[in-house]
Enzyme design. Structure first.
Site, PDB file in Angstrom:
ATOM      1  N   CYS A 115      19.904   8.456   2.545  1.00 24.36           N
ATOM      2  CA  CYS A 115      20.485   8.448   3.887  1.00 24.36           C
ATOM      3  C   CYS A 115      21.374   7.225   4.090  1.00 24.36           C
ATOM      4  O   CYS A 115      22.376   7.295   4.821  1.00 24.36           O
ATOM      5  CB  CYS A 115      19.387   8.488   4.948  1.00 24.36           C
ATOM      6  SG  CYS A 115      18.164   7.177   4.797  1.00 24.36           S
TER       7      CYS A 115
ATOM      8  N   ALA B  83       0.838  -1.203   0.000  1.00 23.81           N
ATOM      9  CA  ALA B  83       0.000   0.000   0.000  1.00 23.81           C
ATOM     10  C   ALA B  83       0.870   1.249   0.000  1.00 23.81           C
ATOM     11  O   ALA B  83       0.611   2.203   0.721  1.00 23.81           O
ATOM     12  CB  ALA B  83      -0.940   0.004   1.209  1.00 23.81           C
TER      13      ALA B  83
ATOM     14  N   ASP C 297       8.251  -3.408  -2.834  1.00 23.51           N
ATOM     15  CA  ASP C 297       9.523  -2.731  -3.076  1.00 23.51           C
ATOM     16  C   ASP C 297      10.724  -3.610  -2.758  1.00 23.51           C
ATOM     17  O   ASP C 297      11.837  -3.114  -2.642  1.00 23.51           O
ATOM     18  CB  ASP C 297       9.610  -1.450  -2.246  1.00 23.51           C
ATOM     19  CG  ASP C 297       9.486  -1.720  -0.745  1.00 23.51           C
ATOM     20  OD1 ASP C 297       9.343  -2.894  -0.366  1.00 23.51           O
ATOM     21  OD2 ASP C 297       9.539  -0.752   0.033  1.00 23.51           O
TER      22      ASP C 297
END
Length: 545
Positions: free
Chosen positions: A169, A21, A113
């Site tokens: 990061c 989602a 992902d």
């Protein structure tokens, strides 16, 4: 009108599962609801982060920290209040979301992902014979693929390209893999000499999401000139380098000493178990005094292990050459380009795919005297072949080498494969009962003494999809298989047998009535089968000295 009415009827009656989602998942859910789909389930383990809000439009600032699946359900109901939506704040890798769960849907759409979850869902959809729509994005590019068992290629038919983008990061603050360092170096090249992208600056990232867990403000800088370093943090790497005249030694000190000391002040980053804090280079290493440059011979230079001082020497030499080229460019708008080769491939069904082929199989090149059972399970089956709960049986002997039941075969983990009589052309039947996935592995024993047969330096094993390339045929297996190790003759009966999908239905799980000695090696021997496939006797537990 008739076709539109039929489409609405099919949509309203279809059971749809959406896995993920996030960015794509939000769009999918909205499109499904406005298209008339009313029976929808969502699975997502993540919670909402501030960085999600610029593209995941079902979420708002007040939702930060909440479940993506639960919030997405509530938000998407605004587009169709009569929709029947079930949300699961959970991992799709959990055992309860197995083949039976997936069989309850007419179609599955994934917007994930990570590759491990994609592989897992791909296998479950193949086992449940449910159509799968796989989608993903990279930067501004997107792709979507329909997968149907026996009709199209599956997700794993084609070797997937390695991940090409990484969180900024991670690259700036906490690189943990060699590829992170390669990406950082390419970012640095662009920042110094190429078309600079502000999002790819290599300076330490004080907006790292992990730092939000700390109540402290931006840390003060220790062990260096605080004013200078804080000022360098406010500048881009390009502007700082230009101000210093691209001085190689000053660049080296900033990137590998000053910036590292600054990172160390972000103490919350180094509190995570297993994460090692970086070490700034010393003045002696930065100077490179007393250490010769690496050998100039191409092969030797690339394969030698360089000292820190040698790395510094190469860095200074490279920067010196590049800054001269950069200074000689014809106009201020020109820049240097880092060449890369990103070749696309067509996606066709692969009859040798080790997932959706009628009889999935691969060849494992390894040295059976070195590769351990634990490495076979963790590095080969789980890491490389994306299994979740593998069981392994030595074909023709009924020996369970690896069991997915906790504690049953752990004593086998440190033992090399050869200890169990596994040699060249040995055949291992592998099964993942969560994925309903079976795979035959044929061993091709590497010979360290043979230049053509030994593995490359630093490589423990290789997985080969085409079995013909090593001529590891079934006919050769009986003659080449090494004899099983001798046993002590001690046996213990199992408490119960559960039939499962291993091989052709062999018993794959056993329970011990009493504890085995810690220093014994445990083999679980599957029971022989009668003609109708039922067990003719309970399996034996064989303890090896």
């Amino acid at each position: 009108a008739g076709n539109a009415s039929l489409a609405r009827e099919v949509a309203s009656g279809s059971r749809v599962l959406v896995v993920g989602a996030g960015g794509i998942g939000c769009e999918l859910l909205k499109n499904l609801v406005v298209s008339g789909f009313r029976r929808i389930s969502i699975i997502d383990l993540d919670t909402i982060d501030v960085s999600n809000l610029n593209r995941q439009f079902l979420f708002r600032k007040e939702h930060v920290g909440q479940s993506k699946a639960l919030v997405a359900k509530q938000s998407v109901l605004k587009y169709g209040r009569d929709a029947d939506i079930t949300a699961y704040h959970d991992s799709v890798l959990e055992e309860k979301y197995g083949v039976d769960f997936f069989s309850g849907f007419d179609i599955v759409l994934i917007a994930l992902d990570n590759r491990a979850a994609r592989n897992h869902v791909n296998r479950l959809c193949l086992a449940a014979n449910v159509p799968l729509v796989e989608s993903g994005s990279a930067g501004y590019l997107g792709q979507v693929t329909v997968i149907r068992k026996g009709v199209t290629a599956c997700y794993e038919c084609k070797e997937q390209q390695k991940q090409k983008s990484y969180p900024a990061c991670t690259i700036r603050n906490t690189p943990s893999e060699p590829i992170h360092c390669v990406v950082w170096a390419k970012y640095l090249f662009s920042q110094l000499f190429g078309e600079a992208d502000p999002d790819q600056d290599v300076a330490p990232d004080t907006e790292d999401p992990e730092l939000s867990s700390s109540s402290s403000t931006t840390p003060a800088v220790a062990n260096g000139s605080q004013a200078n370093e804080q000022q360098s943090q406010k500048q881009t790497t390009r502007s700082w380098a230009e101000a210093t005249g691209y001085d190689p030694s000053r660049l080296l000190k900033k990137l590998f000493a000053d910036d590292i000391r600054y990172l160390l002040t972000m103490s919350v980053l180094w509190q995570r178990p297993g994460r090692r804090a970086p070490t700034p280079l010393t003045d002696e290493q930065l100077d490179g005094s007393g250490d010769a440059a690496p050998q100039s011979d191409g092969y030797q230079r690339d394969h030698a292990v360089w000292s820190a001082a040698q790395c510094c020497h190469v860095f200074r030499s490279a920067v010196d050459q590049l800054r001269r080229r950069y200074a000689e460019r014809s106009s201020a708008d020109d820049y240097l380009v880092f060449d890369k080769d990103d070749q696309a491939a067509m996606d066709f069904p692969n009859p040798k795919c080790y997932v959706c082929a009628p009889q999935p199989q691969v060849t494992l090149r390894c040295d059976p005297s070195i590769l351990t059972v634990g490495a076979l399970r963790d590095r080969v089956l789980k890491a490389e072949l994306a299994m979740v709960a593998p069981d392994v049986e030595i074909e023709g002997r009924g020996v369970i080498l690896v069991s997915s039941e906790a504690g049953e075969t752990e004593s086998n983990d440190p033992q090399p494969l050869a200890r169990f009589g596994i040699g060249n052309h040995a055949r291992l039947r592998c099964d993942d009962f969560l994925q309903r996935y079976n795979l035959l592995i044929i061993i091709a024993a590497a010979d360290p003494a043979d230049a053509e047969q030994r593995l490359p330096d630093g490589v423990d094993f290789q997985i080969v999809g085409d079995l013909q390339s090593v001529q590891a045929t079934a006919e050769a297996a009986p003659a080449a298989a090494a004899p099983p190790p001798a046993t002590s003759g001690r046996k213990r009966r199992s408490e119960a047998v559960e039939s499962g999908p291993l091989g052709s239905g062999e018993a794959k799980k056993a329970r011990l009535l009493d504890e085995a000695d810690d220093d014994d090696e445990l083999e679980i021997v599957a029971a022989p089968k009668s003609v109708d496939g039922a067990s003719s006797q309970e399996p034996d537990i064989v303890l090896l000295d």
